[in-house]
Design an enzyme around this catalytic site. Structure first.
Site, short mmCIF file in Angstrom:
data_model
loop_
_atom_site.label_atom_id
_atom_site.label_comp_id
_atom_site.label_asym_id
_atom_site.label_seq_id
_atom_site.Cartn_x
_atom_site.Cartn_y
_atom_site.Cartn_z
N VAL A 96 -0.27 10.55 -3.43
CA VAL A 96 -1.08 9.33 -3.56
C VAL A 96 -1.23 8.57 -2.25
CG1 VAL A 96 -0.58 9.01 -6.00
CG2 VAL A 96 0.86 7.89 -4.30
N LYS A 98 -0.29 8.58 2.33
CA LYS A 98 0.36 9.19 3.47
C LYS A 98 0.46 8.15 4.58
CE LYS A 98 0.45 13.79 5.32
NZ LYS A 98 -0.28 15.00 5.64
N SER A 100 2.74 7.16 8.47
CA SER A 100 3.26 7.87 9.64
C SER A 100 4.63 8.45 9.36
CB SER A 100 3.32 6.92 10.83
OG SER A 100 3.83 5.69 10.44
N VAL A 104 3.57 10.13 0.19
CA VAL A 104 3.99 9.44 -1.02
C VAL A 104 3.37 10.17 -2.21
CG1 VAL A 104 3.97 7.24 -2.28
CG2 VAL A 104 4.08 7.23 0.22
N ASP A 216 3.88 -7.03 10.19
CA ASP A 216 2.77 -6.07 10.15
C ASP A 216 1.97 -6.25 8.86
OD1 ASP A 216 1.12 -4.09 11.13
OD2 ASP A 216 2.39 -2.44 10.43
N1 LIG Z 1 4.81 2.17 -4.31
C1 LIG Z 1 3.66 2.75 -4.03
N2 LIG Z 1 2.76 3.02 -4.97
C2 LIG Z 1 1.59 3.62 -4.68
N3 LIG Z 1 1.21 3.97 -3.44
C3 LIG Z 1 2.07 3.73 -2.46
C4 LIG Z 1 3.33 3.11 -2.67
N4 LIG Z 1 3.97 2.98 -1.48
C5 LIG Z 1 3.15 3.49 -0.57
N5 LIG Z 1 2.00 3.94 -1.14
C6 LIG Z 1 0.87 4.54 -0.46
O1 LIG Z 1 1.33 5.38 0.58
C7 LIG Z 1 0.84 4.92 1.84
C8 LIG Z 1 1.91 5.12 2.89
O2 LIG Z 1 3.03 4.35 2.53
P1 LIG Z 1 3.80 3.45 3.60
O3 LIG Z 1 2.84 2.49 4.21
O4 LIG Z 1 5.00 2.90 2.93
O5 LIG Z 1 4.21 4.61 4.59
P2 LIG Z 1 4.53 4.53 6.12
O6 LIG Z 1 4.78 5.91 6.57
O7 LIG Z 1 5.63 3.52 6.33
O8 LIG Z 1 3.16 3.98 6.64
P3 LIG Z 1 2.74 3.37 8.02
O9 LIG Z 1 2.22 4.51 8.77
O10 LIG Z 1 1.68 2.36 7.60
O11 LIG Z 1 3.94 2.73 8.62
C9 LIG Z 1 0.47 3.46 1.62
O12 LIG Z 1 -0.60 3.06 2.46
C10 LIG Z 1 0.04 3.45 0.19
O13 LIG Z 1 -1.31 3.82 0.09
#
Ligand SMILES: Nc1ncnc2c1ncn2[C@@H]1O[C@H](COP(=O)(O)OP(=O)(O)OP(=O)(O)O)[C@@H](O)[C@H]1O
Length: 576
Positions: A96, A98, A100, A104, A216
């Site tokens: 659902v 992705k 960096s 997910v 952020d």
């Molecule tokens: N609890 C959740 N329920 C549904 N979708 C989610 C959830 N957590 C994250 N996502 C989806 O997954 C994506 C990536 O999650 P997240 O931002 O936590 O990852 P990251 O690797 O830390 O991202 P970034 O590159 O922004 O730092 C989010 O933009 C969101 O679309």
């Protein structure tokens, strides 16, 4: 439509506090027992629930995910299940999101029937800075328990305390994010605007009371459900502020994505951070809801300052003096005088009381911005805000973040992350606290099975591991490369990519030699300031990002490689 009911949330959180297993063991939880977080009333969100009644607040459109069982994707379920540990608890469905740091996936918790999101973070310990970020995020999310902050429900137990590399974090599942919601709903009503901002500020009041700055905030980091529930996520760049902490932000200390970045941070990655930087970001997000597009979509730092001042007017000298970066400060000081544009002209359809609050949130001078708590008391929220619904908390214990002050090895961080994971495995935590060196043997764990399931999902869901059914995109920064989405604009991508290049900016800004060189070549050693000068020095990240559209992945990796080299140099400067 799935999505968390507010009342349900309240009850769940209340139960969560009651059953928190490791309360007596962790230093933080000790704090929490002495100073229990105030979200303890299961009916806390009851009034908000009334507001989400469709007759009062229409449901919003969210991207529908196509929940095909794995078998339909050619992945036989049985292949992924093992007989032991937590392995059978979660049934993974589809990718659902992705970011960096990983992929997910949505899944069903077969114990509770709840739908959850599982974030798979691969090779956590390849880079100490990434591992630290992950430690910070899971720690903060364990400590920040609030209906407007995404909740970690569980973290899978790794197979081996000393050798694990991947971490699987189970979150409550949300349907979309605010970026997608704004894109998909061009008919948001004043009630939506008010309710969204209310939740953001309410969450931020709690987060700031814990002495945490998110740093952020942007629409992609706000998860959303069709019932209008929002939740703040992605605390990877957040920091806990301690009064005695050094004020400098080091190069690893990235700051908010450019479009949502407060002016006092523009061009400077070495500024003291304050809660007002989050308030600015919330103001920009609110403006984006009203406008349907970003308020300050700067192409680089200079452009960012230009468009801010085009709208807000040139700031008074005392506000300019708060800009830490010499070049940005002088650039603003020498800028031709601009008059502010009336907010009602920029947002002709918006409710005047919404605009009065917006004007306070995006005040150029941080001291003129209200705290989240003050903003909640703004007349805009008359009839909606109520102190009992806006819980506060105690500052997070310093002890929890001791690791931020130390130089840690990979093994140290692995141990700290393992310790965090045990918070979700109370029996093992007890054993560990009793002196559990014996924990180093391999425990049965669901993680291996998960690894295989995720691998299949990624392989079977097209380029970049995306489900075809999944339209939601997030341009966050690829450690592994995430191809740009078709829907994503160049600016959106370049804005996010800038974070990767922060190290390069930092090196230019921080190294007197580097900035002298920049000035020398640009000005013949003179002190004149031009946008070009600023671009060449303080915002090289911005200039690097302008041409992103035509870059191939190879070119991208050159940029990243250069950045890493610079980053390493800067790090060694700091460490020496
Ligand atoms: N609890 C959740 N329920 C549904 N979708 C989610 C959830 N957590 C994250 N996502 C989806 O997954 C994506 C990536 O999650 P997240 O931002 O936590 O990852 P990251 O690797 O830390 O991202 P970034 O590159 O922004 O730092 C989010 O933009 C969101 O679309």
């Amino acid at each position: 439509m799935g999505g968390g009911g507010n009342l349900v949330d309240g009850v769940r959180r209340w139960l969560f506090f009651q059953r928190r297993p490791s309360s007596s063991s962790s230093s933080n939880n000790h704090d929490q027992i002495q100073n229990p977080p105030t979200v303890s009333n299961p009916n806390d969100d009851e009034d908000l629930k009334k507001l989400t009644d469709p007759s009062k607040l229409r449901q919003i459109k969210v991207q529908q995910r196509n929940h095909l069982p794995m078998e339909k994707k050619g992945i036989p379920n049985a292949e992924f299940f093992t007989e032991y540990g937590e392995a059978n608890r979660y049934q993974i469905q589809e990718v659902v999101g992705k970011g960096s740091y990983g992929v997910v996936g949505s899944a069903i918790d077969t114990h509770t029937g709840e739908r959850v999101a599982i974030k798979k973070i691969n090779d956590v310990f390849d880079h100490i800075s990434d591992a630290t970020r992950i430690l910070r995020e899971i720690k903060l999310l364990r400590l920040l328990l609030h209906p407007d902050v995404v909740e970690i429900k569980h973290i899978m137990l790794p197979p081996s305390r000393r050798e694990f590399r991947d971490v699987y974090v189970v979150f409550e599942l949300m349907e979309s994010d605010l970026h997608q919601v704004i894109k998909a709903n061009d008919d948001l009503t004043p009630e939506h605007h008010q309710f969204f901002l209310y939740q953001l500020l309410r969450g931020l009041k709690y987060v700031h009371a814990a002495n945490v700055f998110h740093r952020d905030l942007k629409p992609k980091n706000i998860l959303a459900n069709a019932d209008c529930k929002l939740k703040i996520c992605d605390f990877g760049l957040a920091r806990v502020s301690f009064n005695d902490a050094p004020t400098a932000i080091f190069w690893t200390d990235y700051v908010a994505t450019r479009w949502y970045r407060a002016p006092e941070l523009c061009g400077s990655f070495f500024s003291k951070y304050t809660p007002a930087i989050d308030i600015w970001s919330v103001g920009c997000i609110f403006a984006e809801m009203l406008l349907g597009k970003p308020l300050f979509p700067g192409k680089n730092v200079v452009h960012q300052l230009d468009i801010m001042t085009d709208f807000l007017g040139t700031p008074p000298p005392e506000a300019i003096s708060k800009i830490r970066n010499d070049k940005a400060r002088r650039y603003l000081g020498n800028m031709r005088k601009k008059q502010p544009v009336p907010f009602s002209k920029k947002f002709p359809k918006a409710d005047p009381s919404a605009l009065r609050l917006l004007e306070r949130l995006i005040a150029f001078d941080p001291k003129d911005r209200p705290s989240a708590e003050e903003a909640l008391a703004d007349p805009y929220f008359n009839g909606l805000s109520s102190k009992v619904r806006e819980p506060s908390t105690q500052p997070i214990s310093k002890l929890e973040f001791e690791f931020e002050r130390k130089k840690l090895t990979k093994d140290d961080i692995r141990e700290l992350i393992y310790r965090e994971i045990l918070e979700y495995h109370p029996q093992m935590l007890e054993e560990y606290l009793r002196g559990g060196n014996q924990l180093s043997f391999m425990y049965p764990s669901g993680v291996d099975r998960f690894r295989r399931q995720f691998a299949h999902l990624e392989e079977n869901q097209g380029p970049g591991g995306r489900s075809n059914a999944l339209q939601r995109q997030h341009a966050s920064l690829p450690r592994e490369r995430v191809p740009a989405s078709k829907n994503e604009t160049v600016e959106e991508r370049s804005n996010d990519i800038e974070r990767r290049t922060t190290a390069a900016v930092a090196s230019t800004l921080d190294s007197p030699k580097a900035s002298q060189q920049a000035e020398g070549t640009e000005n013949g050693g003179g002190g004149g300031y031009s946008a070009r000068n600023l671009m060449k020095s303080s915002s090289i990240s911005g200039s690097k990002c302008i041409g992103v559209q035509s870059k191939t992945n190879i070119e991208d990796s050159i940029v990243e490689e250069q950045d890493e080299t610079v980053a390493v140099k800067v790090a060694s400067l700091h460490n020496s």
